[in-house]
Design a protein around this motif. Sequence first.
Motif, PDB file in Angstrom:
ATOM      1  N   CYS A 136       0.858  -1.179   0.000  1.00 13.73           N
ATOM      2  CA  CYS A 136       0.000   0.000   0.000  1.00 13.73           C
ATOM      3  C   CYS A 136       0.902   1.239   0.000  1.00 13.73           C
ATOM      4  O   CYS A 136       1.886   1.282   0.724  1.00 13.73           O
ATOM      5  CB  CYS A 136      -0.904   0.021   1.235  1.00 13.73           C
ATOM      6  SG  CYS A 136      -1.946  -1.435   1.411  1.00 13.73           S
ATOM      7  N   THR A 158      -7.505  -2.195   4.090  1.00 14.56           N
ATOM      8  CA  THR A 158      -6.688  -3.399   4.279  1.00 14.56           C
ATOM      9  C   THR A 158      -7.526  -4.549   4.835  1.00 14.56           C
ATOM     10  O   THR A 158      -7.236  -5.709   4.552  1.00 14.56           O
ATOM     11  CB  THR A 158      -5.501  -3.122   5.215  1.00 14.56           C
ATOM     12  OG1 THR A 158      -5.970  -2.597   6.457  1.00 14.56           O
ATOM     13  CG2 THR A 158      -4.536  -2.127   4.588  1.00 14.56           C
ATOM     14  N   ILE A 167       1.068  -7.441   4.542  1.00 17.31           N
ATOM     15  CA  ILE A 167       0.649  -6.162   3.976  1.00 17.31           C
ATOM     16  C   ILE A 167       1.619  -5.082   4.435  1.00 17.31           C
ATOM     17  O   ILE A 167       1.783  -4.844   5.639  1.00 17.31           O
ATOM     18  CB  ILE A 167      -0.790  -5.806   4.396  1.00 17.31           C
ATOM     19  CG1 ILE A 167      -1.773  -6.860   3.870  1.00 17.31           C
ATOM     20  CG2 ILE A 167      -1.170  -4.414   3.884  1.00 17.31           C
ATOM     21  CD1 ILE A 167      -3.212  -6.634   4.316  1.00 17.31           C
TER      22      ILE A 167
END
Length: 253
Positions: A136, A158, A167
């Motif tokens: 991200c 998320t 992540i």
Amino acid sequence: MARKIFLFVWCCCCLMVSAQEIRFMSYNVRNAKGMDDRTDFDRVARVIKEACPDVVAVQEIDSVTRRSNGLFVLEEIGHRTGYSCSYAPAIDYQGGKYGIGILFKKKPQCVHYISLPGREERRALLVAEFKKYIVCVAHLSLTAEDRMASLPLILEETSKINSDKPIFFAGDFNDEPDSDFINSLKQHFDILSDIAKPTFPSDNPNVTIDYICHLKRTGEHVAVKDYQVMAERMASDHRPILATLNINNKHNK
């Protein structure tokens, strides 16, 4: 004895297979406009190629604006580095767009973006899912209230990801390590970058506002093998940050 040796070798092989090393870079390139006020795509590209990252989170990117002479800046840098790219526009600007992006060696499986608040200008969150991890990217607002308002939107986004891959969240967060926003962020993310190493301004850095983070979740282990704020003083007003990470989870088996 032979069985013990076999088990030892088998365990070592499993550990080697289950761990993956990635080189992760974040760089606010300011449209490749350096501290000498000269726009130089080749100079930014050289910085990235020298680091040889797998993925680069990129901020401050024009797409076919007048000030960038109608060029798509991320693509120009991508051509010079040999990386492919994905882009997330945040605002309309001078006949084109202005936003963030990602450069990568291996194509992601899917990419999408959402808007984030910013009263001086709208912001964006870019989400790219790769085979073994998710990245991200954001360039957060200059306004403290808007940065705080962005956090629940980032967490919501998320949480929608139907995957247990690691992540990562990176970019120019426009806030210092002891701020309310970063303290709130740390409740949900482990900061992998070294906050004691300033990143801005590039010619004489004295504040840390660029970060690489990892979403806290059970069953994952991410170790920082190496981290550096690259000693690049001229190509942008930010210094690039580079982390070499070891990931251990089932996606690396």
